[in-house]
Write a protein that holds these residues in place. Sequence first.
Motif, PDB file in Angstrom:
ATOM      1  N   ARG A 124       0.831  -1.207   0.000  1.00 48.13           N
ATOM      2  CA  ARG A 124       0.000   0.000   0.000  1.00 48.13           C
ATOM      3  C   ARG A 124       0.865   1.257   0.000  1.00 48.13           C
ATOM      4  N   GLU A 125       1.933   1.232   0.760  1.00 41.15           N
ATOM      5  CA  GLU A 125       2.847   2.370   0.834  1.00 41.15           C
ATOM      6  C   GLU A 125       3.446   2.687  -0.540  1.00 41.15           C
ATOM      7  N   VAL A 126       3.869   1.656  -1.249  1.00 41.10           N
ATOM      8  CA  VAL A 126       4.496   1.857  -2.556  1.00 41.10           C
ATOM      9  C   VAL A 126       3.495   2.378  -3.576  1.00 41.10           C
ATOM     10  N   THR A 127       2.279   1.829  -3.573  1.00 34.96           N
ATOM     11  CA  THR A 127       1.291   2.295  -4.558  1.00 34.96           C
ATOM     12  C   THR A 127       0.952   3.766  -4.339  1.00 34.96           C
ATOM     13  N   ARG A 128       0.807   4.180  -3.073  1.00 35.15           N
ATOM     14  CA  ARG A 128       0.507   5.587  -2.788  1.00 35.15           C
ATOM     15  C   ARG A 128       1.689   6.475  -3.179  1.00 35.15           C
ATOM     16  N   GLN A 129       2.908   6.010  -2.906  1.00 37.97           N
ATOM     17  CA  GLN A 129       4.088   6.803  -3.253  1.00 37.97           C
ATOM     18  C   GLN A 129       4.203   6.990  -4.763  1.00 37.97           C
ATOM     19  N   ILE A 130       3.988   5.918  -5.517  1.00 38.68           N
ATOM     20  CA  ILE A 130       4.068   6.013  -6.973  1.00 38.68           C
ATOM     21  C   ILE A 130       2.969   6.920  -7.513  1.00 38.68           C
ATOM     22  N   GLU A 131       1.775   6.813  -6.950  1.00 39.45           N
ATOM     23  CA  GLU A 131       0.682   7.692  -7.382  1.00 39.45           C
ATOM     24  C   GLU A 131       1.056   9.158  -7.187  1.00 39.45           C
ATOM     25  N   ASN A 132       1.613   9.492  -6.020  1.00 42.34           N
ATOM     26  CA  ASN A 132       2.004  10.875  -5.746  1.00 42.34           C
ATOM     27  C   ASN A 132       3.158  11.326  -6.640  1.00 42.34           C
ATOM     28  N   GLN A 133       4.099  10.428  -6.908  1.00 43.70           N
ATOM     29  CA  GLN A 133       5.205  10.770  -7.800  1.00 43.70           C
ATOM     30  C   GLN A 133       4.709  11.020  -9.222  1.00 43.70           C
ATOM     31  N   CYS A 134       3.715  10.243  -9.632  1.00 45.85           N
ATOM     32  CA  CYS A 134       3.138  10.447 -10.967  1.00 45.85           C
ATOM     33  C   CYS A 134       2.419  11.788 -11.049  1.00 45.85           C
ATOM     34  N   ILE A 135       1.718  12.163  -9.986  1.00 47.65           N
ATOM     35  CA  ILE A 135       1.055  13.470  -9.965  1.00 47.65           C
ATOM     36  C   ILE A 135       2.090  14.579 -10.081  1.00 47.65           C
ATOM     37  N   SER A 136       3.178  14.459  -9.330  1.00 45.70           N
ATOM     38  CA  SER A 136       4.253  15.450  -9.412  1.00 45.70           C
ATOM     39  C   SER A 136       4.844  15.494 -10.816  1.00 45.70           C
TER      40      SER A 136
END
Length: 201
Positions: free
Chosen positions: A140-152
């Motif tokens: 879950r931590e990795v999916t949220r991190q990747i989602e936020n990195q993609c938004i950035s």
Amino acid sequence: MGLGGDMVDESAEFNRVSISIKDMEEASAYLVAYSDDQEEVIRRALLTAAIVAYARPFKRSNAGASGQSTRKLSDFVETRMDERQRALHDKVIALRDQGVAHSDYDKKPTRRVPSAPRSVARWSKPFDVLSEFIDIAIFREVTRQIENQCISRLFVLTREGRPHGHSELPASVSVQGGVMTVNDGELKLQVKLQDLTDKRH
């Protein structure tokens, strides 16, 4: 490559990153719904679905008739993973390739064994994602991190692809789970505390 080619590449990457955000949102939804209290068939289905959704950005997809997107996500997210996250990422991708989206023999070995006349007997080793010791919390931590990195990354691509003379990026923009703010080129994501709590109970 000339300016026109650069703009096409940026647009194609933008589209793939945008698609990848939805893939991560989908994977996160399955993982949030996952609970150790559920029946095995439900946990197996949710974890399998999460693996499939998570892996999509890292596998070659159709880019559209005119190449409207890149075929997969660039490595800008993978290079920012710590050791725990990278190990989880590699494991999930391998499981997707060998036992979820495909049926590699080494993951699902089987063979014929001696049997009585007019009968068939075989030995098989079952594959079960629930037996692969996937750490759901790190997943879950990795999916949220990747989602936020993609938004950035969308902000960066928008800024790089903006012709001179255009207005700057907006001060803030709503994203799923909070508000992304822009201050002197720095991106910050603000979310409500309750959005970060476990909603399974």
